[in-house]
Design an enzyme around this catalytic site. Sequence first.
Site, PDB file in Angstrom:
ATOM      1  N   ASP A   1       0.866  -1.176   0.000  1.00 16.73           N
ATOM      2  CA  ASP A   1       0.000   0.000   0.000  1.00 16.73           C
ATOM      3  C   ASP A   1       0.899   1.221   0.000  1.00 16.73           C
ATOM      4  O   ASP A   1       1.585   1.503   0.991  1.00 16.73           O
ATOM      5  CB  ASP A   1      -0.895  -0.011   1.248  1.00 16.73           C
ATOM      6  CG  ASP A   1      -1.855   1.161   1.290  1.00 16.73           C
ATOM      7  OD1 ASP A   1      -1.724   2.091   0.458  1.00 16.73           O
ATOM      8  OD2 ASP A   1      -2.734   1.169   2.180  1.00 16.73           O
TER       9      ASP A   1
ATOM     10  N   SER B   1       0.261  12.626 -17.734  1.00 18.10           N
ATOM     11  CA  SER B   1      -0.654  12.714 -18.867  1.00 18.10           C
ATOM     12  C   SER B   1      -0.869  14.166 -19.268  1.00 18.10           C
ATOM     13  O   SER B   1      -0.443  15.104 -18.581  1.00 18.10           O
ATOM     14  CB  SER B   1      -2.000  12.066 -18.525  1.00 18.10           C
ATOM     15  OG  SER B   1      -2.856  12.983 -17.862  1.00 18.10           O
TER      16      SER B   1
ATOM     17  N   TYR C   1      -6.987  15.465 -10.171  1.00 18.25           N
ATOM     18  CA  TYR C   1      -6.228  14.689 -11.148  1.00 18.25           C
ATOM     19  C   TYR C   1      -5.184  15.568 -11.830  1.00 18.25           C
ATOM     20  O   TYR C   1      -4.017  15.193 -11.955  1.00 18.25           O
ATOM     21  CB  TYR C   1      -7.177  14.090 -12.183  1.00 18.25           C
ATOM     22  CG  TYR C   1      -6.493  13.269 -13.257  1.00 18.25           C
ATOM     23  CD1 TYR C   1      -6.252  11.914 -13.072  1.00 18.25           C
ATOM     24  CD2 TYR C   1      -6.097  13.846 -14.467  1.00 18.25           C
ATOM     25  CE1 TYR C   1      -5.627  11.155 -14.057  1.00 18.25           C
ATOM     26  CE2 TYR C   1      -5.472  13.096 -15.452  1.00 18.25           C
ATOM     27  CZ  TYR C   1      -5.241  11.752 -15.239  1.00 18.25           C
ATOM     28  OH  TYR C   1      -4.614  11.011 -16.215  1.00 18.25           O
TER      29      TYR C   1
ATOM     30  N   LYS D   1      -0.972  15.218 -11.748  1.00 20.02           N
ATOM     31  CA  LYS D   1      -0.122  15.033 -12.921  1.00 20.02           C
ATOM     32  C   LYS D   1       0.875  16.179 -13.079  1.00 20.02           C
ATOM     33  O   LYS D   1       2.053  15.957 -13.381  1.00 20.02           O
ATOM     34  CB  LYS D   1      -0.983  14.886 -14.175  1.00 20.02           C
ATOM     35  CG  LYS D   1      -1.853  13.638 -14.194  1.00 20.02           C
ATOM     36  CD  LYS D   1      -1.055  12.362 -13.965  1.00 20.02           C
ATOM     37  CE  LYS D   1      -1.923  11.114 -14.093  1.00 20.02           C
ATOM     38  NZ  LYS D   1      -1.174   9.888 -13.717  1.00 20.02           N
TER      39      LYS D   1
ATOM     40  N   THR E   1      -6.561  -0.388 -21.564  1.00 20.70           N
ATOM     41  CA  THR E   1      -6.657  -0.937 -20.212  1.00 20.70           C
ATOM     42  C   THR E   1      -8.105  -1.327 -19.919  1.00 20.70           C
ATOM     43  O   THR E   1      -9.025  -0.972 -20.658  1.00 20.70           O
ATOM     44  CB  THR E   1      -6.213   0.080 -19.147  1.00 20.70           C
ATOM     45  OG1 THR E   1      -7.130   1.173 -19.126  1.00 20.70           O
ATOM     46  CG2 THR E   1      -4.799   0.582 -19.413  1.00 20.70           C
TER      47      THR E   1
END
Length: 292
Positions: A77, A160, A172, A176, A207
């Site tokens: 983890d 990304s 998000y 990144k 994916t």
Amino acid sequence: MAQENGQVALVTGASRGAGAGIARGFGEMGYTVYVTGRTTVPGDAKGWDGSVLPGTVAETAARVNELGGTGIPVVCDHADDAQVAALFDRIRQESGRLDVLVNNAAYMHHQLIAKMPFWEKELDAQKILDVGLRSAYVASWHAARMMVPQGSGCIAMTSSFGASCYMHGPAYGAQKAGLDKLVHDMEHDLRGTGVIAVSLWLGPQVTERAEIARRTNPEQYEAFAETAENPEFSAHVLEAIQHAPDRTDLSGQTLIVAEVARDLGVTDRGRERPSYREMLGSPHPKNPAAVY
């Protein structure tokens, strides 16, 4: 089938998705690959639509073995610093070296791709800043302490275009963008050690979660899916970066996988992949200024 090449890679967050594919890609090239993740029983993870996602750390490691590498599954983890420290101690004791770290582990909230403002999403969506950004720093800290004394290595981030454009909301995007900045500044400290750091802007990936996104939001993801990259492609690009004559110049940069692959002569199963630079934006260039 590949022959073992003596190189050791660690791919975090590799039970499934891009991480599993990158681990397989290293397996194809004969690497010993430490595969980390939390999933030990199929069905523990769910997709965007609530469906069960396949994949465990053991399954990914087994696939690495089948492809000619040596896969070593480690349940870890990455929110737990003690578990991460134990992971690197194990790599040091068993392998004595680490050649590539791929920081891919990230918290995937079930509302990540939901079309709603950030304040309407659950607050837990911000955990990608813990397992995603902070965890990459911690793993890189441990990796540098192995790589710098050996005088070689590569620390890589899976980033990304969301670092530049709006993508999946501010948590998000901040994660990144933070990965890109980590690499930029790590390069300054790593300069002259033989260790490089790069951040990779992956294109759309083949994916399990991407396939669900394609089904649930076809108007948004269908076109991207047609040119999606096999995640093994990124592993082959990292191998090429490691041996590139300008590897030190590439260090500290945020690189679009499709573009650097073209520059280094790497294809995705024989196909070139498009760059989304014009549509989604460009990485920040390296800044030579330094303030202590």
